[in-house]
Motif scaffolding. Structure first.
Motif, PDB file in Angstrom:
ATOM      1  N   PRO A 193      10.105   0.888   3.166  1.00  0.00           N
ATOM      2  CA  PRO A 193      10.966   1.097   1.993  1.00  0.00           C
ATOM      3  C   PRO A 193      10.503   2.211   1.064  1.00  0.00           C
ATOM      4  CG  PRO A 193      10.707  -1.228   2.396  1.00  0.00           C
ATOM      5  CD  PRO A 193       9.830  -0.529   3.397  1.00  0.00           C
ATOM      6  N   GLN A 194       9.184   2.372   0.873  1.00  0.00           N
ATOM      7  CA  GLN A 194       8.715   3.362  -0.081  1.00  0.00           C
ATOM      8  C   GLN A 194       8.250   4.656   0.585  1.00  0.00           C
ATOM      9  OE1 GLN A 194       9.199   2.484  -3.083  1.00  0.00           O
ATOM     10  NE2 GLN A 194       9.413   0.295  -2.899  1.00  0.00           N
ATOM     11  N   ALA A 195       8.354   4.720   1.916  1.00  0.00           N
ATOM     12  CA  ALA A 195       7.724   5.845   2.600  1.00  0.00           C
ATOM     13  C   ALA A 195       8.460   7.153   2.423  1.00  0.00           C
ATOM     14  CB  ALA A 195       7.578   5.531   4.087  1.00  0.00           C
ATOM     15  N   VAL A 242       0.842  -1.205   0.000  1.00  0.00           N
ATOM     16  CA  VAL A 242       0.000   0.000   0.000  1.00  0.00           C
ATOM     17  C   VAL A 242       0.877   1.255   0.000  1.00  0.00           C
ATOM     18  CG1 VAL A 242      -1.692   1.340   1.327  1.00  0.00           C
ATOM     19  CG2 VAL A 242      -1.979  -1.125   1.065  1.00  0.00           C
ATOM     20  N   THR A 243       1.996   1.209   0.720  1.00  0.00           N
ATOM     21  CA  THR A 243       2.916   2.346   0.714  1.00  0.00           C
ATOM     22  C   THR A 243       3.497   2.549  -0.678  1.00  0.00           C
ATOM     23  OG1 THR A 243       3.465   1.754   2.981  1.00  0.00           O
ATOM     24  CG2 THR A 243       4.836   3.402   1.949  1.00  0.00           C
ATOM     25  N   ALA A 244       3.776   1.460  -1.387  1.00  0.00           N
ATOM     26  CA  ALA A 244       4.220   1.567  -2.785  1.00  0.00           C
ATOM     27  C   ALA A 244       3.124   2.204  -3.630  1.00  0.00           C
ATOM     28  CB  ALA A 244       4.589   0.189  -3.322  1.00  0.00           C
ATOM     29  N   CYS A 245       1.871   1.835  -3.361  1.00  0.00           N
ATOM     30  CA  CYS A 245       0.740   2.431  -4.097  1.00  0.00           C
ATOM     31  C   CYS A 245       0.652   3.934  -3.838  1.00  0.00           C
ATOM     32  CB  CYS A 245      -0.563   1.743  -3.697  1.00  0.00           C
ATOM     33  SG  CYS A 245      -0.698   0.045  -4.286  1.00  0.00           S
ATOM     34  N   TYR A 246       0.991   4.356  -2.616  1.00  0.00           N
ATOM     35  CA  TYR A 246       1.007   5.792  -2.316  1.00  0.00           C
ATOM     36  C   TYR A 246       1.980   6.531  -3.237  1.00  0.00           C
ATOM     37  CZ  TYR A 246      -1.448   4.987   2.176  1.00  0.00           C
ATOM     38  OH  TYR A 246      -2.358   4.671   3.144  1.00  0.00           O
ATOM     39  N   VAL A 247       3.151   5.925  -3.479  1.00  0.00           N
ATOM     40  CA  VAL A 247       4.139   6.544  -4.377  1.00  0.00           C
ATOM     41  C   VAL A 247       3.541   6.708  -5.778  1.00  0.00           C
ATOM     42  CG1 VAL A 247       6.402   6.245  -5.469  1.00  0.00           C
ATOM     43  CG2 VAL A 247       6.096   5.635  -3.069  1.00  0.00           C
ATOM     44  N   LEU A 248       2.829   5.679  -6.239  1.00  0.00           N
ATOM     45  CA  LEU A 248       2.209   5.732  -7.571  1.00  0.00           C
ATOM     46  C   LEU A 248       1.098   6.779  -7.603  1.00  0.00           C
ATOM     47  CD1 LEU A 248       2.045   1.885  -8.246  1.00  0.00           C
ATOM     48  CD2 LEU A 248       3.750   3.506  -9.075  1.00  0.00           C
ATOM     49  N   MET A 249       0.362   6.923  -6.508  1.00  0.00           N
ATOM     50  CA  MET A 249      -0.691   7.941  -6.454  1.00  0.00           C
ATOM     51  C   MET A 249      -0.095   9.350  -6.483  1.00  0.00           C
ATOM     52  SD  MET A 249      -3.140   5.947  -3.731  1.00  0.00           S
ATOM     53  CE  MET A 249      -4.028   7.365  -3.140  1.00  0.00           C
ATOM     54  N   GLU A 250       1.028   9.553  -5.786  1.00  0.00           N
ATOM     55  CA  GLU A 250       1.704  10.863  -5.848  1.00  0.00           C
ATOM     56  C   GLU A 250       2.102  11.194  -7.277  1.00  0.00           C
ATOM     57  OE1 GLU A 250       4.470  12.620  -3.114  1.00  0.00           O
ATOM     58  OE2 GLU A 250       4.194  10.950  -1.709  1.00  0.00           O
ATOM     59  N   MET A 251       2.620  10.185  -7.983  1.00  0.00           N
ATOM     60  CA  MET A 251       2.958  10.407  -9.392  1.00  0.00           C
ATOM     61  C   MET A 251       1.697  10.771 -10.169  1.00  0.00           C
ATOM     62  SD  MET A 251       4.385   7.732 -12.275  1.00  0.00           S
ATOM     63  CE  MET A 251       2.875   6.771 -12.155  1.00  0.00           C
ATOM     64  N   GLY A 252       0.593  10.095  -9.869  1.00  0.00           N
ATOM     65  CA  GLY A 252      -0.671  10.393 -10.548  1.00  0.00           C
ATOM     66  C   GLY A 252      -1.081  11.838 -10.365  1.00  0.00           C
ATOM     67  N   ILE A 253      -0.937  12.355  -9.138  1.00  0.00           N
ATOM     68  CA  ILE A 253      -1.264  13.765  -8.877  1.00  0.00           C
ATOM     69  C   ILE A 253      -0.398  14.674  -9.748  1.00  0.00           C
ATOM     70  CG2 ILE A 253      -1.218  15.597  -7.135  1.00  0.00           C
ATOM     71  CD1 ILE A 253      -1.673  13.378  -5.023  1.00  0.00           C
ATOM     72  N   GLN A 254       0.906  14.414  -9.746  1.00  0.00           N
ATOM     73  CA  GLN A 254       1.839  15.259 -10.510  1.00  0.00           C
ATOM     74  C   GLN A 254       1.533  15.226 -12.000  1.00  0.00           C
ATOM     75  OE1 GLN A 254       5.501  13.503  -9.234  1.00  0.00           O
ATOM     76  NE2 GLN A 254       5.315  14.286  -7.156  1.00  0.00           N
ATOM     77  N   GLU A 255       1.225  14.034 -12.518  1.00  0.00           N
ATOM     78  CA  GLU A 255       0.963  13.913 -13.952  1.00  0.00           C
ATOM     79  C   GLU A 255      -0.372  14.550 -14.335  1.00  0.00           C
ATOM     80  OE1 GLU A 255       3.087  13.014 -16.297  1.00  0.00           O
ATOM     81  OE2 GLU A 255       4.510  12.865 -14.650  1.00  0.00           O
TER      82      GLU A 255
END
Length: 710
Positions: free
Chosen positions: A425-427, A320-333
């Motif tokens: 690891p992804q936090a 889920v923490t890895a998914c948070y990283v992908l969601m942050e990218m989604g916001i930026q894009e």
């Protein structure tokens, strides 16, 4: 004598004990060697417990194994590496004792271990390789070990051993993963070409694999994706990224079980951390892949957090923490306007999907108990919500307002405690090299708080929860951090950015809640810090944006706190206003106008690069300084000392009036009028420099009237 011992059918432990006695009492190398053969046979058979291992070490120490490693004359009828193999077996035995594994006598043999890994391995020498891997694994687990392994060239040796594919190459890969987990930056700094070669092989295998190997590599690959240097900087790295993209597109475009999907999402997140969205090609397939990636991440977050089962959640936190990283990218894009990867329709769809996922994050955080606050997953959840609040202010407003008390309380607790919880690891987007750092939750919440303090309801909640006092303490701490950093020009640091954003929050409060500024002692403390900060900041040209924030906030607050003791002509107040006048007075200059033969007003060269960020602050600062002049009788003298009036008069006399826009004229006039009213000396300087003429020329009616008065 030894044959009898070796063939004895009795207890082997007794035999081993007798051999140890011989080792201690041996009269020559031959006797010691013969006893060693039996000892090492027992060692290899795994029959040595901790007590016996220590007895072996006490009997022979490091000296004899060292002699064996360096001996070039094997016994008659023995393979050339016999002595070396014996020495390594003994060292491998010793290394199972953590205390001995970190001994300097083991650490100084690391180059020898590396040489053996790189030597051709025939069937007779596989045990030597196994012993070397055992030694290296033990060294890695010690406090000094990782640093010694990196500096003594083990990373390069392991890379080559893995690429050669010889005996034990899988153990080489495992050791590399362990080293990178502890000292990633140092490994890449020293051995980037070798690590890149390993990544090249792994990414190639990943793309070609059609079985479970593909998913196993998803677990390994994130360890070989560096945050620095960026993989996009060279062709080999770019090829690796291309293979990883294609491999992930194959996986995520298929029907997957959870155990298959989770490693793929974690690999994608590690690529996003290292390269943003640069690894995704700017084409139709790339935009569909990016949308799919963010969509899958949002679904995973909702499934896990909307109805959280404590046991299940514990096992899902990392993905889920890895998914948070992908969601942050989604916001930026979704916000990217220049060369966007996503089409507008895709952006709108993703924003709706992400809104639902962030609703799940808020739902989860509202149910967090006090005893859970040290959990790094809570930090990761607050961080990703901060990214959403920083950009999206209209959706989930009610839910965010209801969560604000928790967010302020959580940020305060971490700030007060300097929480040493280790990130998942992804936090964090930075490698902590295995160290536990305090988690700065406020840093990620500040942009959202800045938006919220401009609105009545959330601002009232933040004030009632004591956010201003917390932010003032945070500003003081971050200022101390900044002043301890190098004065050399450098990219904008998170500390500097945090200070700028806190200034923005306080500016909102100064404008919308002046009564709070008057009555809350927090702002008096903040004023004291601002008075001392600006004179130190202004000479640092690369920190002009922060200086603009501090100057403007200080001037705005000075109007409200004019009666405070700190502003009554004190040395710090005079130095602050002197620096503020310097900032305001140096922003514009006269330069040649390409469209005519005359001069035009222009932003000064030193301000040009930052002007987009400080333009509004400069105008607000001019307005605030005009408001301060009647309140501080000593301020006109400061303006005279800085020769501000002479500089402004000269500028307006030289440039073409058409080049000065109305907003700039209004800003100049406000300051000039107040100075002329407050000080006869200032009025005289303006008049002596043709003030009446250029006031008329620029339509400054209020200044004309002021100058005409007796």
């Amino acid at each position: 004598r030894f044959s009898a011992m070796a063939s004895d059918c009795g207890d082997r432990r007794a035999t081993l004990k007798r051999c140890l006695g011989v080792l201690r009492d041996a009269r020559n190398d031959s006797e010691q060697f013969a006893a060693l053969l039996l000892v090492t046979k027992a060692v290899r058979a795994g029959e040595v417990d901790a007590k016996t291992r220590r007895q072996i070490f006490d009997a022979i120490g490091f000296t004899f194994p060292t002699r064996l490693l360096t001996s070039r004359q094997p016994p008659a009828d023995c393979p050339p590496h016999t002595f070396r193999a014996l020495g390594l077996t003994l060292l491998a035995c010793f290394c199972t004792d953590p205390e001995l594994a970190g001994h300097s006598q083991i650490l100084n043999k690391i180059p020898t271990f590396n040489d053996i890994l790189l030597s051709p391995c025939d069937p007779d020498s596989t045990s030597m390789v196994d012993d070397v891997y055992q030694c290296l694994s033990a060294v890695l687990a010690t406090a000094r070990g990782p640093r010694e392994l990196v500096t003594k060239g083990t990373v390069s040796a392991l890379c080559q051993a893995y690429l050669n594919g010889g005996h034990g190459s899988d153990r080489a890969l495992t050791l590399l993963v362990g080293l990178l987990a502890i000292a990633e930056a140092k490994c890449w700094q020293r051995d980037a070409p070798q690590l890149l070669a390993v990544l090249s092989k792994l990414s190639g295998d990943f793309l070609k694999a059609e079985d479970m190997t593909k998913f196993e590599l998803c677990e390994v690959l994130p360890h070989f994706i560096p945050l620095s240097p960026p993989l996009t900087e060279n062709s080999q790295g770019s090829k690796c990224l291309c293979r990883l993209y294609k491999g992930l597109a194959d996986i995520l475009g298929s029907k997957l079980s959870q155990s298959q999907r989770d490693p793929a999402l974690k690999l994608a997140a590690s690529l996003v951390q290292a390269c943003g969205a640069e690894w995704i090609p700017a084409e139709s397939a790339g935009s569909k892949f990016l949308a799919l990636l963010v969509n899958l991440a949002c679904v995973e977050v909702r499934l896990t957090l909307e109805e959280p089962d404590p046991v299940e959640l514990e096992g899902k936190k990392e993905v889920v923490t890895a998914c948070y990283v992908l969601m942050e990218m989604g916001i930026q894009e979704c916000l990217r306007e220049e060369n966007p990867l996503l089409e507008n329709v895709q952006k709108m769809q993703l924003m709706r999907i992400m809104e639902e996922a962030f609703g799940a994050v808020i739902f989860y955080l509202r149910r967090v108990k006090q005893e859970q606050l040290q959990d790094p997953f809570i930090f990761a959840s607050v961080r990703v919500l901060g990214a959403w609040m920083a950009e999206e202010t209209s959706s989930l407003k009610q839910e965010v307002c209801e969560l604000l008390p928790f967010l302020v309380d959580y940020a305060r607790k971490l700030f007060k405690e300097g929480s040493p919880a280790v990130s998942l690891p992804q936090a964090e987007l930075v490698s902590t090299e295995g160290s536990a750092l305090p988690q700065d939750a406020l840093r990620f919440l500040l942009p959202g708080f800045c938006h919220l303090t401009a609105e009545d309801r959330p601002r009232d909640i933040l004030i009632s929860e004591g956010a201003p006092a917390l932010l003032c303490e945070y500003f003081l701490q971050q200022w101390e951090v900044l002043t301890s950093e190098s004065l050399a020009p450098a990219p904008l640091t998170s500390t500097e950015m945090s200070l700028q954003t806190v200034c923005g929050i306080f500016l909102n409060l100064v404008v919308t809640a002046p009564d709070l500024v008057r009555r809350d002692k927090t702002f008096s403390s903040l004023m004291d810090v601002l008075l001392k900060s600006l004179p130190l900041l202004l000479p640092q040209k690369h920190r002009l944006v922060l200086a603009a924030n501090v100057a403007t906030l200080g001037l705005m607050m000075a109007r409200i706190l004019a009666g405070s003791a700190a502003l009554q002509g004190t040395q710090s107040a005079k130095e602050f206003f002197g620096a503020a006048i310097h900032f305001l007075s140096q922003a514009h200059t006269a330069q040649a106008d390409p469209s005519s033969e005359g001069l035009a007003v222009a932003v000064s060269p030193a301000y040009v690069s930052a002007w987009d960020d400080i333009r509004e602050l400069w105008f607000l600062g001019m307005q605030a300084s005009a408001g301060c002049i009647p309140l501080f009788p000593w301020l006109p003298h400061a303006a005279l000392q800085a020769r501000w009036l002479e500089g402004l008069s000269q500028l307006l006399s030289r440039v073409a009036p058409a080049s000065v826009d109305f907003e700039l004229i209004t800003a100049f006039q406000a300051v000039l009028v107040e100075l002329a009213r407050a000080s006869e000396q200032c009025r005289g300087v303006i008049l002596s420099h043709g003030g009446t003429e250029w006031a008329n020329l620029y339509g400054m009616a209020a200044l004309e009237q002021c100058l005409a008065e007796q």
